[in-house]
Design a protein around this motif. Structure first.
Motif, PDB file in Angstrom:
ATOM      1  N   ALA A   1      -9.196  35.484   3.791  1.00  0.00           N
ATOM      2  CA  ALA A   1      -9.628  34.999   5.114  1.00  0.00           C
ATOM      3  C   ALA A   1     -10.586  35.994   5.766  1.00  0.00           C
ATOM      4  CB  ALA A   1      -8.407  34.766   5.996  1.00  0.00           C
ATOM      5  N   GLU A   2     -10.287  37.291   5.605  1.00  0.00           N
ATOM      6  CA  GLU A   2     -11.156  38.314   6.206  1.00  0.00           C
ATOM      7  C   GLU A   2     -12.556  38.301   5.575  1.00  0.00           C
ATOM      8  OE1 GLU A   2      -7.431  41.267   7.332  1.00  0.00           O
ATOM      9  OE2 GLU A   2      -8.732  41.773   5.626  1.00  0.00           O
ATOM     10  N   ARG A   3     -12.584  38.042   4.268  1.00  0.00           N
ATOM     11  CA  ARG A   3     -13.900  37.964   3.596  1.00  0.00           C
ATOM     12  C   ARG A   3     -14.612  36.651   3.905  1.00  0.00           C
ATOM     13  NH1 ARG A   3     -10.752  39.495  -0.861  1.00  0.00           N
ATOM     14  NH2 ARG A   3     -10.885  37.367  -1.595  1.00  0.00           N
ATOM     15  N   GLY A   4     -13.818  35.644   4.308  1.00  0.00           N
ATOM     16  CA  GLY A   4     -14.414  34.333   4.600  1.00  0.00           C
ATOM     17  C   GLY A   4     -14.606  33.473   3.374  1.00  0.00           C
ATOM     18  N   ASP A   5     -13.819  33.742   2.281  1.00  0.00           N
ATOM     19  CA  ASP A   5     -14.014  32.929   1.072  1.00  0.00           C
ATOM     20  C   ASP A   5     -12.771  32.122   0.682  1.00  0.00           C
ATOM     21  OD1 ASP A   5     -12.294  34.828   0.027  1.00  0.00           O
ATOM     22  OD2 ASP A   5     -13.721  35.643  -1.428  1.00  0.00           O
ATOM     23  N   PHE A   6     -11.825  31.956   1.619  1.00  0.00           N
ATOM     24  CA  PHE A   6     -10.615  31.168   1.343  1.00  0.00           C
ATOM     25  C   PHE A   6     -11.009  29.712   1.068  1.00  0.00           C
ATOM     26  CE2 PHE A   6      -7.336  28.236   2.762  1.00  0.00           C
ATOM     27  CZ  PHE A   6      -6.168  28.753   2.237  1.00  0.00           C
ATOM     28  N   LEU A   7     -10.426  29.150  -0.012  1.00  0.00           N
ATOM     29  CA  LEU A   7     -10.668  27.742  -0.330  1.00  0.00           C
ATOM     30  C   LEU A   7      -9.436  27.149  -1.001  1.00  0.00           C
ATOM     31  CD1 LEU A   7     -12.704  25.362  -0.482  1.00  0.00           C
ATOM     32  CD2 LEU A   7     -13.298  26.176  -2.767  1.00  0.00           C
ATOM     33  N   PHE A   8      -8.954  26.036  -0.448  1.00  0.00           N
ATOM     34  CA  PHE A   8      -7.801  25.343  -1.034  1.00  0.00           C
ATOM     35  C   PHE A   8      -8.025  23.842  -0.869  1.00  0.00           C
ATOM     36  CE2 PHE A   8      -3.659  23.303  -0.976  1.00  0.00           C
ATOM     37  CZ  PHE A   8      -3.043  23.879  -2.079  1.00  0.00           C
ATOM     38  N   ALA A   9      -7.661  23.076  -1.913  1.00  0.00           N
ATOM     39  CA  ALA A   9      -7.778  21.616  -1.841  1.00  0.00           C
ATOM     40  C   ALA A   9      -6.644  20.967  -2.618  1.00  0.00           C
ATOM     41  CB  ALA A   9      -9.120  21.158  -2.397  1.00  0.00           C
TER      42      ALA A   9
ATOM     43  N   CYS B   1       0.851  -1.200   0.000  1.00  0.00           N
ATOM     44  CA  CYS B   1       0.000   0.000   0.000  1.00  0.00           C
ATOM     45  C   CYS B   1       0.883   1.245   0.000  1.00  0.00           C
ATOM     46  CB  CYS B   1      -0.902  -0.007   1.231  1.00  0.00           C
ATOM     47  SG  CYS B   1      -2.037   1.393   1.296  1.00  0.00           S
ATOM     48  N   VAL B   2       0.734   2.046  -1.035  1.00  0.00           N
ATOM     49  CA  VAL B   2       1.496   3.291  -1.147  1.00  0.00           C
ATOM     50  C   VAL B   2       0.520   4.456  -1.067  1.00  0.00           C
ATOM     51  CG1 VAL B   2       2.835   4.718  -2.731  1.00  0.00           C
ATOM     52  CG2 VAL B   2       3.413   2.297  -2.458  1.00  0.00           C
ATOM     53  N   ILE B   3       0.822   5.375  -0.168  1.00  0.00           N
ATOM     54  CA  ILE B   3      -0.020   6.563   0.015  1.00  0.00           C
ATOM     55  C   ILE B   3       0.864   7.774  -0.225  1.00  0.00           C
ATOM     56  CG2 ILE B   3      -1.350   7.878   1.716  1.00  0.00           C
ATOM     57  CD1 ILE B   3      -1.301   4.850   3.116  1.00  0.00           C
ATOM     58  N   ASP B   4       0.462   8.607  -1.163  1.00  0.00           N
ATOM     59  CA  ASP B   4       1.316   9.775  -1.387  1.00  0.00           C
ATOM     60  C   ASP B   4       0.509  10.935  -1.936  1.00  0.00           C
ATOM     61  OD1 ASP B   4       3.809  11.235  -1.481  1.00  0.00           O
ATOM     62  OD2 ASP B   4       4.766   9.257  -1.559  1.00  0.00           O
ATOM     63  N   THR B   5       1.151  12.082  -1.954  1.00  0.00           N
ATOM     64  CA  THR B   5       0.508  13.338  -2.334  1.00  0.00           C
ATOM     65  C   THR B   5       0.674  13.582  -3.826  1.00  0.00           C
ATOM     66  OG1 THR B   5       1.293  14.127  -0.195  1.00  0.00           O
ATOM     67  CG2 THR B   5       0.427  15.780  -1.711  1.00  0.00           C
ATOM     68  N   ASP B   6      -0.319  14.243  -4.409  1.00  0.00           N
ATOM     69  CA  ASP B   6      -0.128  14.844  -5.731  1.00  0.00           C
ATOM     70  C   ASP B   6      -0.136  16.364  -5.540  1.00  0.00           C
ATOM     71  OD1 ASP B   6      -0.064  15.783  -8.250  1.00  0.00           O
ATOM     72  OD2 ASP B   6      -1.792  14.666  -8.988  1.00  0.00           O
ATOM     73  N   TRP B   7       1.077  16.927  -5.420  1.00  0.00           N
ATOM     74  CA  TRP B   7       1.172  18.377  -5.177  1.00  0.00           C
ATOM     75  C   TRP B   7       0.819  19.180  -6.418  1.00  0.00           C
ATOM     76  CZ3 TRP B   7       0.830  19.819  -0.482  1.00  0.00           C
ATOM     77  CH2 TRP B   7       1.470  19.129   0.551  1.00  0.00           C
ATOM     78  N   THR B   8       0.657  18.495  -7.563  1.00  0.00           N
ATOM     79  CA  THR B   8       0.241  19.223  -8.773  1.00  0.00           C
ATOM     80  C   THR B   8      -1.287  19.301  -8.867  1.00  0.00           C
ATOM     81  OG1 THR B   8       0.108  17.290 -10.241  1.00  0.00           O
ATOM     82  CG2 THR B   8       2.280  18.317  -9.981  1.00  0.00           C
ATOM     83  N   SER B   9      -1.983  18.715  -7.932  1.00  0.00           N
ATOM     84  CA  SER B   9      -3.447  18.600  -8.043  1.00  0.00           C
ATOM     85  C   SER B   9      -4.190  19.756  -7.367  1.00  0.00           C
ATOM     86  CB  SER B   9      -3.894  17.303  -7.366  1.00  0.00           C
ATOM     87  OG  SER B   9      -3.693  17.387  -5.956  1.00  0.00           O
ATOM     88  N   TYR B  10      -3.467  20.704  -6.791  1.00  0.00           N
ATOM     89  CA  TYR B  10      -4.144  21.693  -5.949  1.00  0.00           C
ATOM     90  C   TYR B  10      -5.121  22.553  -6.760  1.00  0.00           C
ATOM     91  CZ  TYR B  10      -0.731  24.898  -7.897  1.00  0.00           C
ATOM     92  OH  TYR B  10       0.027  25.625  -8.772  1.00  0.00           O
ATOM     93  N   VAL B  11      -6.187  22.949  -6.100  1.00  0.00           N
ATOM     94  CA  VAL B  11      -7.137  23.930  -6.639  1.00  0.00           C
ATOM     95  C   VAL B  11      -7.392  24.955  -5.540  1.00  0.00           C
ATOM     96  CG1 VAL B  11      -8.269  22.414  -8.301  1.00  0.00           C
ATOM     97  CG2 VAL B  11      -9.089  22.465  -5.946  1.00  0.00           C
ATOM     98  N   TRP B  12      -7.757  26.153  -5.928  1.00  0.00           N
ATOM     99  CA  TRP B  12      -7.949  27.193  -4.925  1.00  0.00           C
ATOM    100  C   TRP B  12      -8.959  28.221  -5.409  1.00  0.00           C
ATOM    101  CZ3 TRP B  12      -4.558  27.586  -8.794  1.00  0.00           C
ATOM    102  CH2 TRP B  12      -4.354  28.842  -9.379  1.00  0.00           C
ATOM    103  N   ASP B  13      -9.446  29.016  -4.478  1.00  0.00           N
ATOM    104  CA  ASP B  13     -10.355  30.096  -4.839  1.00  0.00           C
ATOM    105  C   ASP B  13     -10.273  31.175  -3.756  1.00  0.00           C
ATOM    106  OD1 ASP B  13     -12.135  31.345  -6.525  1.00  0.00           O
ATOM    107  OD2 ASP B  13     -13.900  30.493  -5.558  1.00  0.00           O
ATOM    108  N   GLY B  14     -10.509  32.413  -4.140  1.00  0.00           N
ATOM    109  CA  GLY B  14     -10.627  33.489  -3.165  1.00  0.00           C
ATOM    110  C   GLY B  14      -9.375  34.335  -3.014  1.00  0.00           C
ATOM    111  N   PHE B  15      -8.236  33.872  -3.552  1.00  0.00           N
ATOM    112  CA  PHE B  15      -6.997  34.646  -3.391  1.00  0.00           C
ATOM    113  C   PHE B  15      -6.125  34.476  -4.636  1.00  0.00           C
ATOM    114  CE2 PHE B  15      -6.644  30.515  -1.505  1.00  0.00           C
ATOM    115  CZ  PHE B  15      -5.424  30.030  -1.904  1.00  0.00           C
TER     116      PHE B  15
END
Ligand code: SAM
Length: 284
Positions: A263-271, A169-183
């Protein structure tokens, strides 16, 4: 944003016109890192392990790995040993778990937290494990391949120590997969982080199939964050120290200002997405 960063080993300061220095990666060479970097890495492992999103991912991984009473299991690159102890609780007194890490520091931290379950901690290199062939019923490796010079060689070694029909079992990150909104400026900032194998999670399945693993199952788990301080516990892009080391100061300033406004507006989003990939070693 005070969480420690996985990449912040060297603490150089930059004038605004200087290019940032490329940091060495303390996860690849923890014992050789500066004391402060070592402390940050251990704090980072603890902060990530305590985070609900990471716990959700690990819970899914533990269900897929399905440790059974009496089994002999291995966790390679065990860090502070938390998962090894979870596995040991599942295999019980009749089973055993070997927890191996290249870093003597990580192993000593893991040992200091030992809870009496059947875990055997030791220092060892994933590319040359000190176990006979076919020794384990199951082998697990989380967030290690992304730091290695030769992830394929490491997978070969995981297969070697697993019995025919046993699981890897291999568990690892895909750092190229990030999505974001608000900044703003996210992709510019992320592009300056020197991850050795940023797509380790996404490419694990192909690497395992190439190495001869059968019946591969893979599960993407997307971790999401709506508060920057919370994201910084897991994601180095939001960690002040990692930004200072890896990213140009002017860009960091613009990025953090935008993040703060979000963050002040309350719309920070990262995944971003982590991948859990599991398969069986071919019967002999
Ligand atoms: C990001 S940490 C992950 C630790 C743990 N698996 C977890 O998920 O909390 C990466 C770990 O891999 C270890 N590591 C790096 N290179 C290694 C190698 N060649 N062999 C064994 N462990 C290694 C590091 O010392 C570190 O503890």
């Amino acid at each position: 944003m005070n969480s420690p960063s996985p990449l912040a080993q060297t603490a150089g300061s930059h004038s605004s016109s200087e290019a940032p220095q490329i940091p060495s990666n303390p996860f690849a060479h923890l014992d050789g890192a500066a004391d402060e970097a070592q402390r940050r890495v251990i704090r980072y492992l603890d902060a990530a392990a305590a985070h609900p999103e990471m716990q959700r991912m690990r819970s899914a991984a533990n269900e897929m790995f399905a440790p059974a009473p009496g089994e002999r299991l291995l966790d390679v690159g065990c860090g502070a040993g938390e998962v090894a102890r979870q596995l040991a609780a599942r295999v019980g007194a009749e089973g055993s778990v070997a927890a191996v890490d290249q870093s003597a520091l990580a192993v000593s931290v893991a040992e200091s937290r030992h809870d009496g379950t059947s875990v055997d901690y030791s220092v060892g290199d994933i590319t040359a494990l000190d176990f006979p062939g076919g020794h384990f019923d199951g082998v697990r490796c989380e967030r290690v391949l992304q730091h290695l010079p030769d992830p394929d060689g490491a997978i070969q070694e995981l297969i070697r120590v697993t019995r025919p029909g046993g699981r890897v079992c291999v568990i690892d990150t895909d750092w190229t997969s990030y999505v974001w909104d608000g900044f703003d400026h996210m992709s510019d900032v992320a592009g300056q982080f020197p991850f050795p194998h940023p797509a380790a999670g996404r490419t694990a399945r192909a690497r395992m199939v190439k190495a001869g693993i059968r019946a591969t199952t893979t599960l993407p788990v997307t971790l999401r964050f709506t508060v920057p301080e919370d994201a910084a516990a897991v994601v180095p892009f939001f960690d002040d120290e990692a930004l200072r080391i890896c990213v140009q100061p002017e860009l960091t300033k613009r990025f953090l200002t935008s993040v703060r406004h979000s963050a002040e507006r309350g719309d920070f989003l990262f995944a971003f997405t982590m991948w859990i990939t599991i398969g069986r070693v071919a019967a002999a």
